[in-house]
Each structure stands twice: as C-alpha cells, then as structure tokens.
Design a protein around this motif. Structure first.
Motif, PDB file in Angstrom:
ATOM      1  N   CYS A 235       3.028 -62.585  24.312  1.00 46.50           N
ATOM      2  CA  CYS A 235       4.709 -62.514  24.727  1.00 46.50           C
ATOM      3  C   CYS A 235       5.113 -61.430  25.527  1.00 46.50           C
ATOM      4  CB  CYS A 235       5.815 -62.205  23.602  1.00 46.50           C
ATOM      5  SG  CYS A 235       5.906 -63.704  22.577  1.00 46.50           S
ATOM      6  N   GLN A 238       2.154 -61.994  28.611  1.00 45.74           N
ATOM      7  CA  GLN A 238       2.679 -62.838  29.601  1.00 45.74           C
ATOM      8  C   GLN A 238       4.091 -62.752  30.589  1.00 45.74           C
ATOM      9  OE1 GLN A 238       2.311 -67.203  27.928  1.00 45.74           O
ATOM     10  NE2 GLN A 238       3.148 -65.920  26.630  1.00 45.74           N
ATOM     11  N   LYS A 240       7.030 -62.543  28.791  1.00 48.79           N
ATOM     12  CA  LYS A 240       7.815 -64.329  28.443  1.00 48.79           C
ATOM     13  C   LYS A 240       7.882 -64.164  26.994  1.00 48.79           C
ATOM     14  CE  LYS A 240       5.312 -68.265  30.177  1.00 48.79           C
ATOM     15  NZ  LYS A 240       5.304 -68.807  29.529  1.00 48.79           N
ATOM     16  N   GLN A 269      10.384 -55.406  22.914  1.00 48.04           N
ATOM     17  CA  GLN A 269      10.534 -55.332  24.413  1.00 48.04           C
ATOM     18  C   GLN A 269      11.492 -54.366  24.905  1.00 48.04           C
ATOM     19  OE1 GLN A 269      12.431 -59.249  22.636  1.00 48.04           O
ATOM     20  NE2 GLN A 269      12.358 -60.201  25.150  1.00 48.04           N
ATOM     21  N   ILE A 274       9.518 -56.400  30.215  1.00 44.93           N
ATOM     22  CA  ILE A 274       8.988 -58.731  30.230  1.00 44.93           C
ATOM     23  C   ILE A 274       8.778 -58.233  30.933  1.00 44.93           C
ATOM     24  CG2 ILE A 274      11.577 -58.915  29.908  1.00 44.93           C
ATOM     25  CD1 ILE A 274       9.013 -59.735  27.249  1.00 44.93           C
ATOM     26  N   LYS A 275       9.869 -58.114  31.727  1.00 42.62           N
ATOM     27  CA  LYS A 275       9.741 -58.973  33.344  1.00 42.62           C
ATOM     28  C   LYS A 275       8.182 -57.905  34.587  1.00 42.62           C
ATOM     29  CE  LYS A 275      14.707 -58.880  34.613  1.00 42.62           C
ATOM     30  NZ  LYS A 275      15.663 -58.966  35.525  1.00 42.62           N
ATOM     31  N   PRO A 328       4.847 -73.357  33.502  1.00 42.35           N
ATOM     32  CA  PRO A 328       5.653 -72.411  33.415  1.00 42.35           C
ATOM     33  C   PRO A 328       6.761 -72.934  34.354  1.00 42.35           C
ATOM     34  CG  PRO A 328       3.711 -71.071  33.411  1.00 42.35           C
ATOM     35  CD  PRO A 328       3.149 -71.460  33.829  1.00 42.35           C
TER      36      PRO A 328
END
Length: 520
Positions: A235, A238, A240, A269, A274-275, A328
């Motif tokens: 996660c 990725q 996301k 996170q 996360i970005k 996506p």
C-alpha cells in the motif's frame, strides 16, 4: 544459506470494483505463475568496524530487467539510503525490507535482537525473479517468427529478459513501462520478498509446498505476519490503500475475499508520506519500529474463505494484444460516476453483487456434488465438455447428473449477468470495462463446446480475458484464441499461496537460472 520463497500471481474472477468496498466479496484465484525472492548474506563474515559504523549493505538484483541496486540500511533508525547511480529504484522492495526488519526488532526479545544485529551486519543479497507469465512476450514471439501459441511461450527460457514499452507520444523521454499481463506482479513480488526476509531473519517459518496451514496453528499465525507486512509495504509503495485482494491471494492462495479497513495501516502512513512513496521522513513521535509494531497489533478485519474451482475445471487466460489498461484511472472513473449518479450506480452495484454471489453459490454447489458422487459428477462434466451449453441437459438422466447440469447452467447464466452489469457500469462511467472487441471474443468463447465461463478479470479493460473450461475442452479454446490473435498464456489455477522453496527441486532451477543471467 540462501532462502528461496515464492508467491503466486492472481486472477480476480468476480468482485471487480465492488471488492474495493466492504462488505463486498471477490473470488480471487491464485495461479501457477510465481514470483521468487532469494535472500542470502552479502558477506561471509561481518567487517571488523561494522558495529561502530551502524550501517549494513543491501544489494537488490533483478536479472530480468538487468538491474542491480546497492543500498545502505541504518541499523539505528532503519533508514534506507540508495548508493547506486541507478534511477530505477524499487519502492516495493524498499518498504518490504524496512518493514520486515522493523517487525523483527519489534517482535524479538533482547537476546534475539542481538542475534538479528549480527545477522544483518553480514549484509543482505536479495534477488527477485518473476515467471514469464507475468510479462508480455508477444513481441519476442512474433520477432522469432513463431505462432501465438502456448507452445511458443513455453519455448522461451525461464525468466527471460523483459521488454519495455517506450512512451514516445509526448516527444519527451519518460521512464519505460514493463509490458505486463495483469497477474499482480507487484503484489506477488512484494509478498515473496517479505516472506523470504521474514524467514531468513527467523521471524517466521514459512510453509513448504506440501504444507496446508490450519487456522489457529503457528504456521497460520506466521502467514498472518507475512500478510500484514506485505499489505502495508504494498500500500505504501503504491501511494494508495487498495483492496488488497492481490496480496491476500499471494499469501494464502485462492479464496473468497473481503477487504480490510484502511485504518489498520494508519500508523505506517504517519511515518511515510502516502503521496510520495520515496519519502523516508519519519514522524518525530513515531519510529518505524513503533509504527510497524502498531500495524501488527491492529485489528485486521479482512475476511478470507478457502475457495478454488470445482474439479475438472480449467482456468485459461488470454492476452488480446490490444495494449493495457490503467486500473487506477478506471477505478477513478467508476467512483466519479457513483458520486454523480448515486441512484443508478447503486442499482447496478446491487445487481452485480447479487450475480457475483450467485456464481459463487453455483461453483460451491459443483464442488459439493463432486464430493457426494464423483462418478456421476465426472461423467457429466466429461459429457458436457464435448457439447455446447444448450445441449448440456441432453443425456443427464440421473438425479445427481441433473443437479450438476443445473449448477453449470446457473454458473453460466450468473456470468452472463455479471458481464452485462459490468458493461453497463463501464458505459455509464465512460470507460471500456468490457470493450466491444472483448465482448465479441467472449461471446464466441462462451458459445464453444465445454466452456462454462468467460469474462474480463478484475477491473476489465484490454489487459486480458479469462475462460473456465470443462474436462479436456481447453485445446479448442486455445486454438480459437490463436486464430484471432489472442495469445493463450501458460497460466492455470494453483490454489496454494506463499511457500518456502528451499527444499523444492525447483529452487535449484531458480538459483541456476539466476547465475546464468549476466547483468550488464
């Protein structure tokens, strides 16, 4: 001693889009296409000054892509520093490595932590390899003047070098993309690396190929650790939080799956943006070890139930060669449609969910009928494998045989309903979930002798098509697909999940293949 672990690729047969939201379920089949991770010490003995230095060397090799990357891993704060000039970093392996070591430090007592330090100071040599089935070799086959058949694919050496798709439309240099077949290579790779590292460091004991872990035993608990770390690393890499069905099947094999709540990885996170999957900034109040410890203790509320195709049924996967699709962006389009048209989207969603449940029910019924009276089941499947579906009722005289045919036709009709609603959803969202070219191909396939199911797996699009055939009818489908420029892949269902390959003869084949590949 080298540890070799492998994890399978997947085919999401039902649950496309729906599986993103709880409590919707998806049926995911694991396959014989496997990713291998080989972990061994980088040095035979630790350097004299290694304790004071506090960093250890890590080498990541990907022979199929001709890449070798060197890292330094801090044993104090688990930061990972790339020391190679290569710009082709692998965030999945990077996070897998960091989170596995963090898990080990969190789980181990003081004595074991000292042993872990000693082992890590020998460095880590990690090699990753994916079976040919994960990648498209259509161009290589055509360049050799060979027909688009499974036999041509089988003639390629194991772990053949991978070709890249160059994007020249913009006129600018961009990072080339690997041509894939949609089997979930990143999930299988991440799982294999996590599993191999956890086993190598002594955190878990992986099951061998012949082992079938039971709920509640140590092997099952160890696989839970593999699953949690692999899901989290995948996660974060990725950028996301996906549904996770691909990682779950890579760990546990074929199953009925309901996703976890995204909140369970919130601590991970917090320590990594996360970005930006390459950000290594740590929240001042939380170390990587503490964050992963929190993830391990979280309430993982996913649901998985054992599932596999009934006996005498074969999964086929075909590559249409019409280019890939961006999952996506397709998911984004569906979500946008749901917000703009909640009433119609909810109605289509409900119909799709019901059809998925109906298909699952009929397939389970077929498995039960095979257990109750295999002779009647076998004779019925054998007979139906030579007939088109409209003639399946002919010759079914015994009660058990009639029940088998009813379940087969029920499964087939449910698949047609699924396809119909997937097309509706695609049209409403403005995306080609089942493109017209695929519809023609799938309709013809489903009308062939011995074919019970055909559809687009997962999010759909142009990536692949699948079929489920009865008895020995696969060859006819493969021949037809080849005639319309669809390459039938060497992919079949294999219900086992992650496993240790060190005592498996194939492990020697894998390591031999690694040593035979030269990296320029």
């Amino acid at each position: 001693m080298a540890v070799v672990a492998s994890a399978p690729g997947k085919v999401l047969m039902t649950g496309g889009y729906l599986v993103l939201e709880r409590p919707n379920a998806g049926i995911v089949l694991s396959t014989n296409a496997r990713f291998y991770a080989i972990v061994k010490p980088f040095y035979e003995e630790a350097k004299p000054d290694s304790w004071a230095w506090g960093w250890t060397d890590v080498k990541l090799t990907s022979p199929q892509m001709g890449r070798e990357i060197m890292y330094k891993l801090s044993l104090k704060n688990l930061m990972l520093q790339c020391v190679s000039s290569s710009d082709s970093r692998n965030p999945f392996v990077e996070y897998a490595l960091q989170y596995v070591v963090a898990a080990a430090f969190d789980i181990f007592d003081k004595t074991k932590k000292e042993e872990l330090q000693k082992l890590l100071l020998l460095g880590l040599d990690i090699t990753i390899l994916g079976c040919n089935e994960f990648y498209s070799y259509r161009d290589q086959i055509e360049a050799r003047g060979l027909p688009l058949t499974p036999e041509s694919l089988a003639s390629l050496p194991p772990f053949t070098s991978i070709a890249f798709n160059e994007d020249e439309s913009s006129g600018q240099k961009s990072k080339p993309e690997v041509a894939k077949t949609g089997l979930g290579s990143s999930a299988a790779m991440t799982t294999a690396v996590v599993a191999a590292l956890l086993h190598y460091l002594g955190v878990v004991s992986l099951p061998s190929e012949l082992c079938d872990p039971l709920e509640g035993d140590k092997a099952s608990a160890d696989l839970d650790v593999v699953h949690i770390i692999a899901q989290t690393a995948h996660c974060i890499a990725q950028g996301k939080v996906g549904s996770g069905f691909d990682v779950s099947s890579a760990v546990f094999g074929s199953q009925r799956y309901v996703r976890f709540s995204p909140l369970v990885i919130s601590s991970a996170q917090c320590i990594s943006s996360i970005k930006n999957p390459y950000s290594k900034q740590v929240d001042a109040g939380l170390t990587i070890e503490e964050a992963i410890g929190s993830v391990l203790k979280a309430n993982w509320d996913h649901e998985r139930t054992k599932f596999s195709l009934p006996p005498m049924m074969t999964l086929l996967l075909g590559e249409p060669g019409t280019g890939g699709s961006s999952t996506p962006s397709m998911v984004g389009a569906v979500k946008k449609w749901q917000k703009s048209d909640p009433q119609n989207s909810l109605e289509t969603w409900k119909k799709l969910s019901d059809a998925n449940s109906t298909l699952e029910m009929h397939l389970k019924t077929l498995s039960k009928l095979a257990e109750i009276n295999f002779d009647d089941y076998k004779s019925t499947i054998t007979k139906c494998s030579t007939l088109e579906s409209e003639k399946w009722r002919d010759g079914a005289l015994e009660t058990n045989q009639i029940e088998v045919v009813k379940a087969l036709l029920g499964a087939r009709n449910a698949m047609l309903e699924i396809r119909c609603n997937m097309r509706k959803m695609g049209e409403a969202a403005g995306i080609p979930i089942e493109p017209e070219s695929q519809t023609k191909l799938l309709d013809t396939t489903m009308n062939m002798e011995g074919v019970v199911l055909a559809g687009v797996p997962g999010a759909g699009g142009f990536d692949a098509v699948f079929a489920v055939t009865l008895g020995n009818s696969s060859s006819k489908v493969i021949k037809f697909w080849s005639s319309v420029n669809v390459l039938a892949l060497l992919v079949r269902e294999d219900p086992r999940g992650v496993s240790l390959e060190s005592n498996d003869p194939r492990a020697m084949e894998v390591t031999a293949a690694v040593s035979s590949i030269q990296i320029d």
